[in-house]
Every structure is written in C-alpha cells, then in structure tokens.
Motif scaffolding. Structure first.
Motif, PDB file in Angstrom:
ATOM      1  N   LEU A   1       0.776  -1.193   0.138  1.00  0.00           N
ATOM      2  CA  LEU A   1       0.112  -0.088   0.159  1.00  0.00           C
ATOM      3  C   LEU A   1       0.825   1.509   0.043  1.00  0.00           C
ATOM      4  N   VAL A   2       2.053   1.187   0.732  1.00  0.00           N
ATOM      5  CA  VAL A   2       3.137   2.306   0.771  1.00  0.00           C
ATOM      6  C   VAL A   2       3.784   2.461  -0.442  1.00  0.00           C
ATOM      7  N   PRO A   3       3.696   3.417  -1.376  1.00  0.00           N
ATOM      8  CA  PRO A   3       4.645   3.283  -2.672  1.00  0.00           C
ATOM      9  C   PRO A   3       5.923   3.806  -2.353  1.00  0.00           C
ATOM     10  N   ALA A   4       6.273   4.367  -1.469  1.00  0.00           N
ATOM     11  CA  ALA A   4       7.718   4.843  -1.066  1.00  0.00           C
ATOM     12  C   ALA A   4       8.231   3.998  -0.175  1.00  0.00           C
ATOM     13  N   ALA A   5       7.357   2.641   0.400  1.00  0.00           N
ATOM     14  CA  ALA A   5       7.973   1.898   1.159  1.00  0.00           C
ATOM     15  C   ALA A   5       9.650   1.337   0.537  1.00  0.00           C
ATOM     16  N   CYS A   6      10.343   0.891   1.572  1.00  0.00           N
ATOM     17  CA  CYS A   6      11.805   0.591   1.388  1.00  0.00           C
ATOM     18  C   CYS A   6      11.808  -0.386   0.156  1.00  0.00           C
ATOM     19  N   GLN A   7      12.545   0.164  -0.724  1.00  0.00           N
ATOM     20  CA  GLN A   7      12.698  -0.856  -2.033  1.00  0.00           C
ATOM     21  C   GLN A   7      13.215  -2.214  -1.577  1.00  0.00           C
ATOM     22  N   GLU A   8      14.577  -1.982  -0.867  1.00  0.00           N
ATOM     23  CA  GLU A   8      15.209  -3.206  -0.358  1.00  0.00           C
ATOM     24  C   GLU A   8      14.617  -3.344   0.692  1.00  0.00           C
ATOM     25  N   PRO A   9      14.716  -4.821   1.224  1.00  0.00           N
ATOM     26  CA  PRO A   9      14.522  -5.333   2.611  1.00  0.00           C
ATOM     27  C   PRO A   9      14.889  -4.190   3.770  1.00  0.00           C
ATOM     28  N   CYS A  10      13.705  -3.708   4.381  1.00  0.00           N
ATOM     29  CA  CYS A  10      14.132  -2.952   5.907  1.00  0.00           C
ATOM     30  C   CYS A  10      13.344  -3.385   6.845  1.00  0.00           C
ATOM     31  N   GLY A  11      13.789  -2.550   7.841  1.00  0.00           N
ATOM     32  CA  GLY A  11      13.139  -3.082   9.285  1.00  0.00           C
ATOM     33  C   GLY A  11      11.406  -2.566   9.507  1.00  0.00           C
ATOM     34  N   LEU A  12      11.093  -3.036  10.112  1.00  0.00           N
ATOM     35  CA  LEU A  12       9.551  -2.507  10.558  1.00  0.00           C
ATOM     36  C   LEU A  12       9.591  -1.076  10.971  1.00  0.00           C
ATOM     37  N   GLY A  13      10.610  -0.588  11.646  1.00  0.00           N
ATOM     38  CA  GLY A  13      10.751   0.823  11.832  1.00  0.00           C
ATOM     39  C   GLY A  13      10.652   1.739  10.783  1.00  0.00           C
ATOM     40  N   GLU A  14      11.387   1.362   9.748  1.00  0.00           N
ATOM     41  CA  GLU A  14      11.449   2.206   8.508  1.00  0.00           C
ATOM     42  C   GLU A  14      10.264   2.141   7.675  1.00  0.00           C
ATOM     43  N   LEU A  15       9.606   0.993   7.684  1.00  0.00           N
ATOM     44  CA  LEU A  15       8.309   0.687   6.867  1.00  0.00           C
ATOM     45  C   LEU A  15       7.487   1.388   7.542  1.00  0.00           C
ATOM     46  N   PHE A  16       7.353   1.552   9.076  1.00  0.00           N
ATOM     47  CA  PHE A  16       6.286   2.220   9.726  1.00  0.00           C
ATOM     48  C   PHE A  16       6.542   3.829   9.421  1.00  0.00           C
ATOM     49  N   ARG A  17       7.706   4.223   9.388  1.00  0.00           N
ATOM     50  CA  ARG A  17       8.067   5.900   9.164  1.00  0.00           C
ATOM     51  C   ARG A  17       7.591   6.143   7.550  1.00  0.00           C
ATOM     52  N   ASP A  18       7.993   5.283   6.681  1.00  0.00           N
ATOM     53  CA  ASP A  18       7.451   5.507   5.496  1.00  0.00           C
ATOM     54  C   ASP A  18       6.073   5.527   5.433  1.00  0.00           C
ATOM     55  N   ALA A  19       5.424   4.695   6.026  1.00  0.00           N
ATOM     56  CA  ALA A  19       3.902   4.590   6.027  1.00  0.00           C
ATOM     57  C   ALA A  19       3.123   5.828   6.808  1.00  0.00           C
ATOM     58  N   ALA A  20       3.814   6.342   7.868  1.00  0.00           N
ATOM     59  CA  ALA A  20       3.311   7.818   8.386  1.00  0.00           C
ATOM     60  C   ALA A  20       3.597   8.868   7.482  1.00  0.00           C
ATOM     61  N   SER A  21       4.709   8.767   6.715  1.00  0.00           N
ATOM     62  CA  SER A  21       5.128   9.914   5.890  1.00  0.00           C
ATOM     63  C   SER A  21       4.005  10.044   4.847  1.00  0.00           C
ATOM     64  N   TYR A  22       3.776   8.843   4.165  1.00  0.00           N
ATOM     65  CA  TYR A  22       2.783   8.673   3.375  1.00  0.00           C
ATOM     66  C   TYR A  22       1.423   9.175   3.569  1.00  0.00           C
ATOM     67  N   ILE A  23       1.119   8.844   4.919  1.00  0.00           N
ATOM     68  CA  ILE A  23      -0.445   9.005   5.281  1.00  0.00           C
ATOM     69  C   ILE A  23      -0.351  10.595   5.734  1.00  0.00           C
ATOM     70  N   GLU A  24       0.673  11.397   5.995  1.00  0.00           N
ATOM     71  CA  GLU A  24       0.916  12.697   6.055  1.00  0.00           C
ATOM     72  C   GLU A  24       0.670  13.349   4.760  1.00  0.00           C
ATOM     73  N   ASP A  25       1.436  12.839   3.858  1.00  0.00           N
ATOM     74  CA  ASP A  25       1.268  13.306   2.142  1.00  0.00           C
ATOM     75  C   ASP A  25       0.031  13.414   1.990  1.00  0.00           C
ATOM     76  N   LEU A  26      -0.818  12.211   2.079  1.00  0.00           N
ATOM     77  CA  LEU A  26      -2.106  12.056   1.649  1.00  0.00           C
ATOM     78  C   LEU A  26      -3.247  13.044   2.260  1.00  0.00           C
ATOM     79  N   GLN A  27      -2.682  13.442   3.704  1.00  0.00           N
ATOM     80  CA  GLN A  27      -3.539  14.484   4.321  1.00  0.00           C
ATOM     81  C   GLN A  27      -3.364  15.624   3.830  1.00  0.00           C
ATOM     82  N   VAL A  28      -2.173  16.244   3.394  1.00  0.00           N
ATOM     83  CA  VAL A  28      -1.794  17.419   2.745  1.00  0.00           C
ATOM     84  C   VAL A  28      -2.522  17.489   1.437  1.00  0.00           C
ATOM     85  N   GLN A  29      -2.693  16.342   0.759  1.00  0.00           N
ATOM     86  CA  GLN A  29      -3.253  16.551  -0.821  1.00  0.00           C
ATOM     87  C   GLN A  29      -4.734  16.671  -0.637  1.00  0.00           C
ATOM     88  N   VAL A  30      -5.300  15.887   0.402  1.00  0.00           N
ATOM     89  CA  VAL A  30      -6.866  16.213   0.644  1.00  0.00           C
ATOM     90  C   VAL A  30      -7.094  17.607   0.859  1.00  0.00           C
TER      91      VAL A  30
END
Length: 75
Positions: free
Chosen positions: A33-62
């Motif tokens: 679901l998260v387009p900018a999610a780590c391209q190479e395998p990464c930890g959950l922390g980085e994935l959650f940061r990417d997801a949070a950033s993506y959600i913030e971006d979507l909120q700004v777009q709305v």
C-alpha cells in the motif's frame, strides 16, 4: 499434569504461529500500500516511518483539494 502442560504449550505455540502469519500478511500488505516503502528489505521501523510519511502526504493532498474545491465553487 505433564500432558496438560505440553498441550498448553502446543496451543500457545500454534497461536504464536498463527499470529506470526497474520503479522507477516499485514506487513506484506502495508508494503504493497505504501508506494515509497523501502525498495530493498528494511526493518519495521523504517516501514512504519514510510507509512506515516505517506499518510501525512495524503492528508496534505486532501487539504489542498478541499481548498481548490472551495475556491472553484465560490466562482
């Protein structure tokens, strides 16, 4: 008594495996679901940061789309 313990241990182990499988499925879905999610395998922390950033971006777009809609409907 001994049989009860091993049965309880097996049940706990099976529950852990099921929860693990469910967690793996949820993480896989989040990566999808998260387009900018780590391209190479990464930890959950980085994935959650990417997801949070993506959600913030979507909120700004709305917010921007609502502002444009308000502006255009006033005209």
């Amino acid at each position: 008594m001994r049989g009860d313990r091993s049965r309880a241990a097996r049940a706990t182990s099976e529950r852990d495996i099921l929860e693990d499988a469910r967690l793996v499925k949820q993480v896989r879905e989040l990566r999808r679901l998260v387009p900018a999610a780590c391209q190479e395998p990464c930890g959950l922390g980085e994935l959650f940061r990417d997801a949070a950033s993506y959600i913030e971006d979507l909120q700004v777009q709305v917010k921007v789309m609502r502002m444009l809609l308000d502006k255009l409907s006033d005209e």
